[in-house]
Design a protein around this motif. Structure first.
Motif, PDB file in Angstrom:
ATOM      1  N   ARG A 105       0.811  -1.214   0.000  1.00 43.77           N
ATOM      2  CA  ARG A 105       0.000   0.000   0.000  1.00 43.77           C
ATOM      3  C   ARG A 105       0.846   1.266   0.000  1.00 43.77           C
ATOM      4  NH1 ARG A 105       1.146   0.953   5.443  1.00 43.77           N
ATOM      5  NH2 ARG A 105       1.698  -1.025   6.359  1.00 43.77           N
ATOM      6  N   GLY A 225       5.180  -6.864   9.644  1.00 43.63           N
ATOM      7  CA  GLY A 225       4.389  -7.263   8.480  1.00 43.63           C
ATOM      8  C   GLY A 225       4.040  -8.739   8.485  1.00 43.63           C
ATOM      9  N   ALA A 226       4.263  -9.392   7.349  1.00 47.91           N
ATOM     10  CA  ALA A 226       3.878 -10.798   7.183  1.00 47.91           C
ATOM     11  C   ALA A 226       4.631 -11.743   8.118  1.00 47.91           C
ATOM     12  CB  ALA A 226       4.111 -11.219   5.735  1.00 47.91           C
ATOM     13  N   CYS A 229       5.411 -10.265  14.825  1.00 47.98           N
ATOM     14  CA  CYS A 229       5.870  -9.182  15.692  1.00 47.98           C
ATOM     15  C   CYS A 229       6.908  -9.679  16.686  1.00 47.98           C
ATOM     16  CB  CYS A 229       4.699  -8.539  16.442  1.00 47.98           C
ATOM     17  SG  CYS A 229       3.915  -9.604  17.648  1.00 47.98           S
ATOM     18  N   PHE A 243      -0.407 -14.822  11.023  1.00 49.53           N
ATOM     19  CA  PHE A 243      -1.197 -15.903  10.417  1.00 49.53           C
ATOM     20  C   PHE A 243      -0.962 -15.892   8.915  1.00 49.53           C
ATOM     21  CE2 PHE A 243      -3.297 -15.092  14.408  1.00 49.53           C
ATOM     22  CZ  PHE A 243      -3.620 -16.358  14.845  1.00 49.53           C
ATOM     23  N   VAL A 245      -2.448 -15.916   5.622  1.00 48.78           N
ATOM     24  CA  VAL A 245      -3.783 -15.657   5.072  1.00 48.78           C
ATOM     25  C   VAL A 245      -3.653 -15.127   3.648  1.00 48.78           C
ATOM     26  CG1 VAL A 245      -4.893 -15.201   7.301  1.00 48.78           C
ATOM     27  CG2 VAL A 245      -3.730 -13.324   6.113  1.00 48.78           C
ATOM     28  N   VAL A 247      -3.760 -12.417   1.316  1.00 45.30           N
ATOM     29  CA  VAL A 247      -3.708 -10.973   1.578  1.00 45.30           C
ATOM     30  C   VAL A 247      -4.323 -10.182   0.426  1.00 45.30           C
ATOM     31  CG1 VAL A 247      -2.153  -9.019   1.893  1.00 45.30           C
ATOM     32  CG2 VAL A 247      -1.698 -11.174   3.069  1.00 45.30           C
ATOM     33  N   THR A 250      -2.861  -4.650   3.094  1.00 44.17           N
ATOM     34  CA  THR A 250      -2.371  -4.614   4.479  1.00 44.17           C
ATOM     35  C   THR A 250      -2.572  -3.255   5.157  1.00 44.17           C
ATOM     36  OG1 THR A 250      -0.129  -4.086   3.746  1.00 44.17           O
ATOM     37  CG2 THR A 250      -0.649  -6.414   4.074  1.00 44.17           C
ATOM     38  N   THR A 251      -3.287  -2.336   4.503  1.00 42.62           N
ATOM     39  CA  THR A 251      -3.568  -1.048   5.147  1.00 42.62           C
ATOM     40  C   THR A 251      -4.273  -1.270   6.484  1.00 42.62           C
ATOM     41  OG1 THR A 251      -3.898  -0.075   2.970  1.00 42.62           O
ATOM     42  CG2 THR A 251      -4.685   1.195   4.859  1.00 42.62           C
ATOM     43  N   GLY A 252      -3.748  -0.646   7.553  1.00 43.20           N
ATOM     44  CA  GLY A 252      -4.425  -0.711   8.850  1.00 43.20           C
ATOM     45  C   GLY A 252      -4.138  -1.974   9.639  1.00 43.20           C
ATOM     46  N   CYS A 253      -3.248  -2.825   9.154  1.00 41.87           N
ATOM     47  CA  CYS A 253      -2.930  -4.042   9.912  1.00 41.87           C
ATOM     48  C   CYS A 253      -2.324  -3.677  11.268  1.00 41.87           C
ATOM     49  CB  CYS A 253      -1.972  -4.927   9.132  1.00 41.87           C
ATOM     50  SG  CYS A 253      -2.781  -5.889   7.847  1.00 41.87           S
ATOM     51  N   ASP A 255      -2.856  -0.935  12.944  1.00 43.24           N
ATOM     52  CA  ASP A 255      -3.921  -0.353  13.772  1.00 43.24           C
ATOM     53  C   ASP A 255      -4.781  -1.460  14.382  1.00 43.24           C
ATOM     54  OD1 ASP A 255      -2.875   1.960  12.658  1.00 43.24           O
ATOM     55  OD2 ASP A 255      -4.421   2.043  11.104  1.00 43.24           O
ATOM     56  N   PHE A 257      -3.755  -4.531  14.923  1.00 38.81           N
ATOM     57  CA  PHE A 257      -2.918  -5.197  15.918  1.00 38.81           C
ATOM     58  C   PHE A 257      -3.056  -4.475  17.262  1.00 38.81           C
ATOM     59  CE2 PHE A 257       0.790  -5.793  18.453  1.00 38.81           C
ATOM     60  CZ  PHE A 257       1.035  -7.148  18.371  1.00 38.81           C
ATOM     61  N   THR A 279      -2.577 -10.054  16.633  1.00 40.41           N
ATOM     62  CA  THR A 279      -2.147 -10.690  15.383  1.00 40.41           C
ATOM     63  C   THR A 279      -3.355 -11.226  14.612  1.00 40.41           C
ATOM     64  OG1 THR A 279      -0.072 -11.265  16.472  1.00 40.41           O
ATOM     65  CG2 THR A 279      -0.592 -12.458  14.448  1.00 40.41           C
TER      66      THR A 279
END
Ligand SMILES: Nc1ncnc2c1ncn2[C@@H]1O[C@H](COP(=O)(O)OP(=O)(O)OP(=O)(O)O)[C@@H](O)[C@H]1O
Ligand SMILES: [Mg+2]
Length: 308
Positions: A105, A225-226, A229, A243, A245, A247, A250-253, A255, A257, A279
């Motif tokens: 993004r 990111g992927a 953490c 996880f 998944v 995708v 990823t915007t706001g991932c 936030d 978290f 997560t």
């Protein structure tokens, strides 16, 4: 659980998939375009509300159509927007996000009123009675961060209000001196890897987290990111994988978290379980377009993450 989300509230306009911007006045037909309430404070506010928290948003917006839309979107998710700071004549912070086919993004951002927050915008009685004060984007709030934030966070901490903090921009080294007085009162610092590296000048994430902890932060969780953490606190270093998944965006991932982590901690879960809930919330957001995608409520997020 009562949470104040203070700081960056942004109207996001996202489209996908955008492998590149067409040359000249070229045109591209997209699958999907969405408009969402986002930002390190605003996106977290929406996710927290979905996860069942009582959320008050405080952040600067203009008195334009963009601002009315942003407040309407926040309120539609149940966020209390009565304390948002309207700035006549200024534009509401907004971002255009052409989302790549792999979910990355790039962001085209107009900050508008972003740096106009003042101490007078933050009602201290609300801060005293909140469980958590989440500061989203102190790096983009202008003079507020140097002039008002340290005292505000000291006040919060002295009233038993937990302080969490996330950054918005790619960190710059000169920020570290501006943030240090606020870090003294910060329980949880939740930057991504680029941000903590940029602010501290340390490449190694555990060392970088150590710089913030030496300045007074209790727990640093660096999102990667992927990969997942890295949790650093008195108990040592714990890595929690993301996880796997499909995708979309990823915007706001980050936030999401934050929201999952705070709800996990607020419900009395241990730090590692709370980070796992964060997560899970982030993985749900990654599977749809926009920072408000994916998360429905707390039970389904707990079930997705297999968090007890
Ligand atoms: N591709 C991905 N697949 C699965 N989970 C992801 C992916 N990207 C991010 N996540 C999850 O989201 C969390 C936060 O992601 P990231 O480090 O990208 O945050 P961020 O850069 O702060 O995002 P933003 O600022 O847009 O909210 C990660 O710790 C991880 O759990
Ligand atoms: Mg982030």
């Amino acid at each position: 659980m009562k949470v104040i989300c203070l700081g960056a509230h942004i109207l996001d306009i996202l489209g996908r998939p955008v492998p590149d911007i067409p040359p000249g006045q070229g045109r591209r037909v997209l699958d999907e375009i969405r408009i969402t309430a986002a930002g390190t404070a605003g996106g977290t506010a929406v996710d927290l509300a979905k996860l069942g928290a009582d959320v008050v948003s405080i952040g600067p917006v203009g008195d334009d159509v963009t601002g009315r839309l942003l407040l309407d979107l926040l309120a539609g998710h149940g966020v209390d927007v009565r304390h948002m700071a309207r700035r006549p004549g200024l534009a509401t912070p907004a971002t255009m996000l052409p989302i790549r086919p792999n979910g990355e993004r790039p962001a085209l951002h107009a900050p508008g009123a972003m740096a106009t927050l003042t101490a007078a915008d933050v009602p201290l009685d609300l801060v005293a009675e909140a469980d958590v004060l989440h500061v989203g984007g102190p790096d983009v709030l202008g003079d507020f961060t140097r002039d008002a934030l340290p005292d505000l966070l000291r006040f919060a901490a002295s009233h038993g209000t937990v302080v969490s903090m996330d950054l918005l921009s790619v960190g710059r080294p000169e920020l570290v001196d501006v943030l240090r007085p606020a870090w003294q009162h910060t329980g949880y610092l939740l930057p991504n890897d680029d941000q903590i590296r940029g602010v501290t000048g340390r490449d190694d994430l555990v060392e970088a987290a150590g710089v913030a902890r030496a300045a007074g932060v209790g727990t640093v969780i660096v999102t990667t990111g992927a990969e997942g953490c890295v949790v650093v606190d008195d108990g040592g270093v714990v890595r929690i994988p993301a996880f796997e998944v499909p995708v979309v965006d990823t915007t706001g991932c980050g936030d999401a978290f934050t929201a999952g982590l705070l709800v996990g901690l607020g419900s009395g879960r241990a730090l590692a379980d709370a980070a796992r809930l964060g997560t899970a919330a982030a993985a749900l957001v990654a599977q749809g377009l926009g920072s408000d995608a994916g998360i429905v409520d707390l039970p389904s997020t707990l079930a997705f993450g297999a968090v007890a």
